[in-house]
Scaffold this motif. Structure first.
Motif, PDB file in Angstrom:
ATOM      1  N   SER A 112       0.865  -1.242   0.139  1.00 40.43           N
ATOM      2  CA  SER A 112       0.036  -0.156   0.121  1.00 40.43           C
ATOM      3  C   SER A 112       0.949   1.279  -0.047  1.00 40.43           C
ATOM      4  CB  SER A 112      -0.762   0.096   1.206  1.00 40.43           C
ATOM      5  OG  SER A 112      -0.028   0.427   2.166  1.00 40.43           O
ATOM      6  N   TRP A 113       0.228   2.419  -0.501  1.00 39.69           N
ATOM      7  CA  TRP A 113       0.826   3.581  -0.501  1.00 39.69           C
ATOM      8  C   TRP A 113      -0.091   4.664  -0.139  1.00 39.69           C
ATOM      9  CZ3 TRP A 113       6.007   3.998  -0.325  1.00 39.69           C
ATOM     10  CH2 TRP A 113       6.640   5.448  -0.546  1.00 39.69           C
ATOM     11  N   PRO A 114       0.352   5.927   0.145  1.00 38.45           N
ATOM     12  CA  PRO A 114      -0.779   6.844   0.575  1.00 38.45           C
ATOM     13  C   PRO A 114      -1.513   7.542  -0.603  1.00 38.45           C
ATOM     14  CG  PRO A 114       1.135   7.017   1.803  1.00 38.45           C
ATOM     15  CD  PRO A 114       1.484   6.417   0.681  1.00 38.45           C
ATOM     16  N   SER A 115      -0.999   7.387  -1.804  1.00 39.41           N
ATOM     17  CA  SER A 115      -1.696   7.800  -2.989  1.00 39.41           C
ATOM     18  C   SER A 115      -1.615   6.939  -3.932  1.00 39.41           C
ATOM     19  CB  SER A 115      -1.090   9.222  -3.341  1.00 39.41           C
ATOM     20  OG  SER A 115       0.166   9.128  -3.611  1.00 39.41           O
ATOM     21  N   ASN A 116      -1.824   7.046  -5.280  1.00 37.09           N
ATOM     22  CA  ASN A 116      -1.938   6.779  -6.282  1.00 37.09           C
ATOM     23  C   ASN A 116      -0.241   7.000  -7.062  1.00 37.09           C
ATOM     24  OD1 ASN A 116      -5.152   7.077  -7.164  1.00 37.09           O
ATOM     25  ND2 ASN A 116      -4.083   4.990  -7.548  1.00 37.09           N
ATOM     26  N   GLU A 121       1.196   9.281 -13.245  1.00 38.40           N
ATOM     27  CA  GLU A 121       1.223   8.702 -14.644  1.00 38.40           C
ATOM     28  C   GLU A 121       2.590   8.121 -14.733  1.00 38.40           C
ATOM     29  OE1 GLU A 121       1.311  11.491 -17.644  1.00 38.40           O
ATOM     30  OE2 GLU A 121       2.976  12.694 -16.910  1.00 38.40           O
ATOM     31  N   LEU A 122       3.423   7.975 -13.874  1.00 35.56           N
ATOM     32  CA  LEU A 122       4.909   7.500 -13.932  1.00 35.56           C
ATOM     33  C   LEU A 122       5.805   8.121 -15.286  1.00 35.56           C
ATOM     34  CD1 LEU A 122       4.698   4.158 -12.626  1.00 35.56           C
ATOM     35  CD2 LEU A 122       5.019   6.248 -11.386  1.00 35.56           C
ATOM     36  N   ASN A 123       5.536   9.606 -15.335  1.00 28.06           N
ATOM     37  CA  ASN A 123       6.490  10.070 -16.272  1.00 28.06           C
ATOM     38  C   ASN A 123       8.121  10.094 -15.699  1.00 28.06           C
ATOM     39  OD1 ASN A 123       7.950  11.949 -17.790  1.00 28.06           O
ATOM     40  ND2 ASN A 123       6.303  13.009 -18.296  1.00 28.06           N
ATOM     41  N   PRO A 124       8.862   9.501 -16.203  1.00 29.92           N
ATOM     42  CA  PRO A 124      10.125   9.242 -15.541  1.00 29.92           C
ATOM     43  C   PRO A 124      11.000  10.564 -15.405  1.00 29.92           C
ATOM     44  CG  PRO A 124      10.618   8.658 -17.979  1.00 29.92           C
ATOM     45  CD  PRO A 124       8.999   8.954 -17.796  1.00 29.92           C
ATOM     46  N   HIS A 125      10.501  11.802 -16.082  1.00 34.87           N
ATOM     47  CA  HIS A 125      11.376  12.864 -16.286  1.00 34.87           C
ATOM     48  C   HIS A 125      10.795  14.109 -15.317  1.00 34.87           C
ATOM     49  CE1 HIS A 125      12.064  11.133 -20.352  1.00 34.87           C
ATOM     50  NE2 HIS A 125      12.996  10.905 -19.621  1.00 34.87           N
ATOM     51  N   LYS A 126       9.515  13.507 -14.597  1.00 37.19           N
ATOM     52  CA  LYS A 126       8.845  14.446 -13.859  1.00 37.19           C
ATOM     53  C   LYS A 126       8.936  14.415 -12.267  1.00 37.19           C
ATOM     54  CE  LYS A 126       5.667  17.224 -15.792  1.00 37.19           C
ATOM     55  NZ  LYS A 126       4.605  17.668 -16.469  1.00 37.19           N
ATOM     56  N   TYR A 127       8.351  15.003 -11.412  1.00 36.78           N
ATOM     57  CA  TYR A 127       8.400  14.821 -10.065  1.00 36.78           C
ATOM     58  C   TYR A 127       6.769  14.267  -9.652  1.00 36.78           C
ATOM     59  CZ  TYR A 127      12.865  16.623 -11.075  1.00 36.78           C
ATOM     60  OH  TYR A 127      14.168  16.867 -11.631  1.00 36.78           O
ATOM     61  N   SER A 128       6.501  14.992  -8.345  1.00 37.98           N
ATOM     62  CA  SER A 128       5.223  14.828  -7.652  1.00 37.98           C
ATOM     63  C   SER A 128       4.103  15.324  -8.728  1.00 37.98           C
ATOM     64  CB  SER A 128       5.196  15.688  -6.648  1.00 37.98           C
ATOM     65  OG  SER A 128       3.825  15.265  -6.185  1.00 37.98           O
ATOM     66  N   PRO A 129       3.170  14.404  -9.128  1.00 40.08           N
ATOM     67  CA  PRO A 129       2.459  13.353  -8.156  1.00 40.08           C
ATOM     68  C   PRO A 129       2.989  11.905  -8.760  1.00 40.08           C
ATOM     69  CG  PRO A 129       1.060  13.851  -9.819  1.00 40.08           C
ATOM     70  CD  PRO A 129       1.903  14.619  -9.994  1.00 40.08           C
ATOM     71  N   ASN A 130       4.264  12.081  -9.375  1.00 40.88           N
ATOM     72  CA  ASN A 130       4.900  10.573  -9.768  1.00 40.88           C
ATOM     73  C   ASN A 130       5.556  10.133  -8.304  1.00 40.88           C
ATOM     74  OD1 ASN A 130       4.463  10.531 -12.790  1.00 40.88           O
ATOM     75  ND2 ASN A 130       5.150  12.665 -12.414  1.00 40.88           N
ATOM     76  N   GLN A 131       5.395   8.913  -8.190  1.00 40.82           N
ATOM     77  CA  GLN A 131       6.102   8.598  -6.786  1.00 40.82           C
ATOM     78  C   GLN A 131       7.275   7.664  -7.231  1.00 40.82           C
ATOM     79  OE1 GLN A 131       4.460   9.002  -3.834  1.00 40.82           O
ATOM     80  NE2 GLN A 131       3.334  10.433  -5.184  1.00 40.82           N
TER      81      GLN A 131
END
Length: 549
Positions: free
Chosen positions: A53-57, A60-70
């Motif tokens: 589990s994690w607190p959020s989704n 989109e998992l963009n490798p070049h960007k930051y939050s909300p990417n975990q």
């Protein structure tokens, strides 16, 4: 076409009573009243699925960007040219070898042959170049990372050779190429029509051992093993990452047999579970439960530009007011070590033996008296020019440890006449406060290996985290930034060591940071999981080493 995994409801068909039992279960767990998972729910776990589990989704998992990417999820899907290993070693990954020119400016990488992205697209020099170029096209988004500023150009002499030409010799280049973001590699087929991933990506397609196959907002994300992976394939076929924002709810889900693994800590993952709960589960004996060695520093940044903390006397008084030993014993159950400096002494160039700000309430009182902040009553905040000595203390509201620490600090500061206003918000909102300076005090932990100290101090020069705003009121801020620029580029080891000493000593003397503890991550897992270990970086979870019994 990927196999559609069962829904979360289908994975746990007999656990409908959980919602009714949450309050009772939470009390029983913390009181030691539940020694083992609820067998009915545990028995429903699919044999090939790990439940986390994690607190959020995960985003989109963009490798070049930051939050909300975990970050932990980006690290599952995408890989670097080189990887950071235990002990600080740099090892091959997508590059099987490399050379560095005598002047330290040219890095030539030989790419691993036969690697494909999870969609079958070949991984080659052109793919590497595309990814570097989109990162360089958005340098402003990555201004915290000096490597991006130092890249002059990327050359591709052939399909399996990439040449990275830097503007200057940059000693942490390989360490920063190993980071989870922003220099990892997306399939060319997943680039948007513009070619600029800052706009979007078509899908999260990397070369890593995992694929993101389904997302339901606010519910879960599902990862499946990449069976075309070039390296050692994971033993687990599927990972379901449930969205559970609340640490107590996560604890109950674990105890109810709905989760197999808790992995993280109070600065990683929004506080997976509280240390009280961790201690109870460890003592109960039904779970494997252990802590990592110290990985980073748990720190409060103080605003030197606005509010009462713009006065160095107030900042020093705050540092002297806190009984860290009581905090370590009462909140951390002695599981973490007291911190007295910004970075652990084990970090490169950081064993400076700076004199700590000892717990000394009398000294704190004297500093505040001398600064003109007068007592008006035993329980009231001090006053000056008709204004109370009031400081906003900002924390991630669903982080169990941050909340407990904030409440402890509030109590300690009240003893010397400082009123701490507790502001608990979502992680992204706290991130915005860090960037715009809307805080008096804010949690701003260091990042651990391989970021500390070079990447962390590099980011101090831009408003990407709390540090820039915290330091902005210092009269010597320009000198600090200039020295950071020098320390990252010098090839003289003695000069580098002296520059780090100057930077870190100045920040220590200016009382910009309240170091709390050297933080650890925690693991709790059920008997059906084996092979759980901590990664070389705090932000990675080595799912690929885990097995299900």
């Amino acid at each position: 076409m990927p196999i559609r995994p069962p829904s979360v409801a289908a994975l746990f068909p007999h656990c409908w009573l959980r919602a009714l039992l949450l309050p009772v279960l939470a009390v029983l767990v913390l009181a030691g009243g539940l020694a083992t998972p609820l067998a009915a729910c545990a028995a429903d776990a699919p044999a090939d699925t790990l439940r986390y589990s994690w607190p959020s989704n995960v985003g989109e998992l963009n490798p070049h960007k930051y939050s909300p990417n975990q970050m932990f999820a980006q690290g599952m899907v995408y890989e670097p040219l080189v990887k950071y290993a235990k002990g600080g070693a740099i090892e091959p990954c997508l590059a099987e070898s490399w050379t560095v020119s005598p002047d330290g400016r040219v890095y030539t990488f030989t790419l691993r042959k036969g690697v494909t992205f999870s969609d079958g697209t070949p991984f080659d020099a052109q793919a590497v170049r595309m990814n570097f170029e989109t990162v360089l096209a958005n340098r402003a988004s990555h201004d915290w990372l000096e490597l991006v500023a130092q890249i002059d150009r990327v050359e591709t002499p052939d399909a399996h050779t990439v040449r990275l030409v830097l503007k200057n010799a940059y000693y942490p280049a390989l360490q920063e190429l190993a980071l989870i973001r922003p220099v990892r590699f997306l399939s060319p087929s997943a680039f948007p029509p513009s070619g600029n991933t800052n706009d979007s990506i078509r899908a999260p397609i990397g070369t890593g051992p995992w694929k993101l196959v389904e997302t339901r907002k606010g519910e879960y994300d599902v990862f499946e093993r990449n069976d075309a992976y070039w390296g050692k394939k994971p033993a687990i076929r599927r990972i379901v990452v449930r969205v559970i924002p609340d640490p107590n709810t996560r604890l109950v889900a674990l105890q109810a047999g709905e989760l197999d693994l808790v992995f993280g800590g109070g600065g990683h993952g929004g506080g997976q579970i509280s240390l009280d709960a961790f201690d109870a589960l460890k003592k109960g004996g039904a779970y494997a439960a252990f802590l990592s060695p110290p990985q980073a520093s748990r720190v409060i940044a103080l605003n030197s530009k606005s509010g009462p903390t713009a006065d160095i006397a107030v900042r020093k008084a705050i540092l002297h007011a806190i009984d860290k030993d009581a905090m370590v014993k009462g909140i951390f159950l002695s599981a973490e070590q007291r911190a007295d400096a910004l970075f652990p002494p084990t970090a490169p160039y950081c064993d400076l033996k700076l004199a700590p700000y000892a717990h000394d309430p009398a000294r704190a009182d004297a500093l505040l008296d001398e600064a003109g902040w007068k007592r008006t009553g035993p329980k009231d905040p001090r006053m000056k020019d008709g204004k109370p000595l009031s400081v906003d203390l900002c924390f991630v509201g669903n982080d169990a440890l941050q909340k407990a620490i904030a409440e402890f600090l509030q109590s300690e500061l009240a003893r010397v006449g400082v009123r701490a206003n507790l502001i608990g918000e979502e992680e992204d909102a706290i991130g915005e406060r860090q960037k715009n300076g809307a805080f008096g005090m804010v949690f701003g932990d260091t990042w651990g290996a391989p970021y500390d100290p070079h990447s962390f101090v590099s980011s101090m020069r831009v408003p990407s985290h709390a540090d820039y705003q915290a330091q902005l009121g210092l009269p010597m801020k320009a000198d600090i930034d200039a020295n950071i620029g020098k320390v990252l580029l010098t090839t003289d080891e003695t000069a580098r060591r002296n520059l780090y000493r100057d930077i870190l000593t100045t920040l220590h003397e200016q009382a910009v940071y309240l170091p709390l503890t050297y933080q650890s991550s925690m693991v709790v897992h059920t008997a059906r999981v084996d092979g759980v270990r901590f990664g070389a970086m705090d932000s990675e979870i080595p799912f690929e080493d885990m097995r299900l019994k």
